[in-house]
Scaffold this active site. Structure first.
Site, PDB file in Angstrom:
ATOM      1  N   ASP A   1      -0.229  -8.308   2.891  1.00  0.00           N
ATOM      2  CA  ASP A   1      -1.357  -7.375   2.940  1.00  0.00           C
ATOM      3  C   ASP A   1      -1.948  -7.112   1.556  1.00  0.00           C
ATOM      4  OD1 ASP A   1      -0.760  -7.277   5.605  1.00  0.00           O
ATOM      5  OD2 ASP A   1      -0.788  -5.086   5.741  1.00  0.00           O
TER       6      ASP A   1
ATOM      7  N   SER B   1      -2.124   0.548   7.553  1.00  0.00           N
ATOM      8  CA  SER B   1      -0.905   0.049   6.945  1.00  0.00           C
ATOM      9  C   SER B   1       0.280   0.822   7.505  1.00  0.00           C
ATOM     10  CB  SER B   1      -0.970   0.228   5.426  1.00  0.00           C
ATOM     11  OG  SER B   1       0.317   0.130   4.850  1.00  0.00           O
TER      12      SER B   1
END
Length: 575
Positions: free
Chosen positions: A91, A481
């Site tokens: 990410d 997230s």
């Protein structure tokens, strides 16, 4: 052409073996001889080591060393290892391009990478080296799809550091970056944090998506019991690597396959485990994707709704609490958590050991009752993950909540709507967003993003940086997230706005109510007015509509199926 029986003591007919002298045998023998593989070894079980090694991110930088040890163990057990590579999405690295759209899209790329290599070569089994968060579900999805003996090895979390006498990890850097954007943290302090946050290889050190999915894999029965969470490159991790190398050969002999393990009961066990640790909300869609790929009739969203009010939060690991992942591992880890939950688990569920959950939990002890709490003394009785329904989220919306019981659980306010994270952050800096409003950030779903690219997490942390977390709420069809646990945020609202879901019809000033206790997310607008807006709604032009992202957007299915590249593509739908 019929496959032949292995000659390494195995009694099983191996699909990787072909009659001596046949075309498949001859060309494989020629290829593998050039790689130094002896002809007599060609009859052995052939096992893929699925490796997402990459020099782009610390999450994957240690996997080559792990693969080398695994090869030794597989050879020692009488089988032939073949290392294959897949995409390696991180990410914090892969999220830089196309507004983060490559992150979720890479999950399904991992699955298809595995299918091409393993199914194309007709290998007999695979051991997957699980690291950063998209590789774990991608590997589990491939295991469920291919249904050959498979074992997931968690490759561990990274060591974090200290800065100015305080603990600092990648979550602090992520949050800090958005505090800089809102002018509430000096740039030099953020730079100092970034220099000290990561001290070695492995995944994020909190209970973000990576460690959550590692624990999901164990709870599903697809990883060796006691192997999650685990410190990267520790001797304990390598002992599990060697054990996995021996065990996969036995699994091939036993013909123990993922769909023997991935039962509805196993998924219920994993859902209860995630609820008890306050794990990442991303585990919801990832588990649904695994079930969908395996053709397993289970509704993960319904399981979270069913167990949310029953399963207490037993750990307080960052970000839901202040304990470290190291403390969770030392206290008993995933197996310790499951031992606490034993009364509710499907203990008859089979695991990769060939034994049941009940057998694997025999004799398990918890070494720290303050880190993994007893059922009678939890961190919180209120769920850390709440699924909402309502006229704004007919299919679902998900809230991640910390263990602080004083946090707000109900919010009603007027909407302020934004189509991008940049627009929302600019409005925050311009003081347009004031206490009492509901920030609506849309167009960031699996089709609209595409792949949920859009930076919803940036907006959440910017709101936190502006000191507004307790004063506004937020709705988004994007994802967050696994490290996000700030304020009242409803994520992954479905159907998404790009498909004409209710979120697309919200206008500035519309009254929105979010109620965690009633599991409701509603828009206070007359039905006739909504119908008028729906009649005028025009589907937005797709963004990032080239290359892999175009293929993804045109083929991805909706959230209730786990957003897999199968079924009814959401790009053809209009809600």
């Amino acid at each position: 052409m019929a496959n032949t029986e292995a000659k390494s003591g195995s009694k099983r007919v191996l699909r990787s073996n072909f009659p001596r002298g046949s075309y498949p045998w001859a060309v494989r023998a020629a290829q593998w001889r050039s790689l130094g593989i002896a002809e007599e070894d060609l009859e052995k079980p052939k096992i893929a080591i699925v490796n997402s090694s990459s020099e782009l991110a610390s999450c994957f930088s240690h996997l080559d060393g792990i693969a080398a040890e695994l090869k030794k163990a597989i050879r020692a057990a009488g089988a032939l290892p073949f290392e294959i590579r897949t995409a390696a999405p991180s990410d914090f690295i892969t999220g830089a391009g196309k507004r983060g759209a490559y992150m979720l899209a890479a999950r399904d790329l991992v699955t298809n990478d595995i299918e091409v290599a393993v199914e194309g070569a007709m290998l007999d089994g695979m051991v997957c080296l699980a690291s950063c968060d998209k590789t774990v579900p991608g590997q589990l999805m491939a295991a469920a799809r291919l249904n050959i003996p498979s074992l997931i090895v968690a490759c561990g979390y990274q060591p974090s550091g200290e800065y100015q006498g305080k603990h600092v990890d990648i979550e602090d850097v992520f949050v800090g970056a958005m505090h800089v954007v809102t002018g509430n943290l000096p740039v030099d302090e953020l730079i100092g944090m970034s220099r000290n946050a990561i001290r070695g290889p492995g995944v994020c050190s909190g209970l973000g998506t990576a460690n959550s999915m590692h624990m999901v894999s164990e709870a599903l029965g697809m990883s060796l019991p006691g192997s999650t969470p685990i410190a990267a490159n520790s001797e304990r991790m390598f002992s599990f690597v060697r054990a996995a190398g021996a065990r996969i050969v036995q699994m091939i002999e036993e013909d123990l396959k993922p769909r023997d393990i991935l039962t509805p009961g196993a998924f219920a066990n994993a859902v209860m485990t995630i609820l008890s640790i306050g794990g990442s909300i991303n585990s919801v869609k990832h588990m649904q994707a695994v079930a969908t790929e395996g053709g397993i009739d289970v509704d993960i969203y319904a399981l979270f709704e069913r167990y949310a009010d029953q399963i207490p939060v037993l750990t307080g690991v960052r970000p839901v609490g202040q304990h470290s992942i190291e403390q969770l591992e030392q206290a008993g880890g995933g197996r310790g958590v499951m031992k606490r939950l034993e009364r509710w688990l499907d203990t008859n569920a089979l695991t990769v050991t060939g034994a049941t959950v009940a057998k694997n939990l025999e004799g398990v002890t918890i070494t720290d009752d303050d880190v993994i709490r007893p059922i009678e003394r939890p961190f919180a009785n209120q769920p850390a993950i709440v699924l909402l329904r309502g006229n704004l989220a007919p299919e679902a919306g998900i809230v991640k909540f910390g263990i602080d019981a004083t946090k707000q659980r109900k919010f009603t306010g007027p909407a302020l709507c934004y189509e991008t994270s940049d627009a929302a952050i600019q409005a925050l800096n311009d003081k347009v967003i004031q206490p009492g409003v509901v920030v609506v950030m849309r167009g960031a779903g699996v089709c609209g993003g595409p792949a949920m690219g859009g930076g919803a997490s940036r907006v959440v942390f910017a709101i936190d940086g502006a000191g507004m977390s307790e004063h506004v709420a937020m709705l988004t069809d994007g994802h967050l997230s696994g490290l996000v646990c700030k304020g009242l945020v409803v994520a992954e609202v479905a159907p998404e706005a790009a498909l004409g879901g209710p979120l697309a019809l919200v206008e500035d000033g519309d009254l929105i109510t979010i109620d965690l206790d009633r599991h409701v997310c509603d828009l206070d607008v007359e039905p006739a007015e909504l119908e008028r807006r729906r009649a005028q709604w025009v589907r937005p032009a797709p963004v990032n509509d080239t290359g892999w992202l175009k293929i993804y957007r045109r083929n991805v299915s909706s959230m209730p199926s786990g957003a897999v590249l199968a079924g009814d593509p959401c790009a053809t739908q209009t809600k």
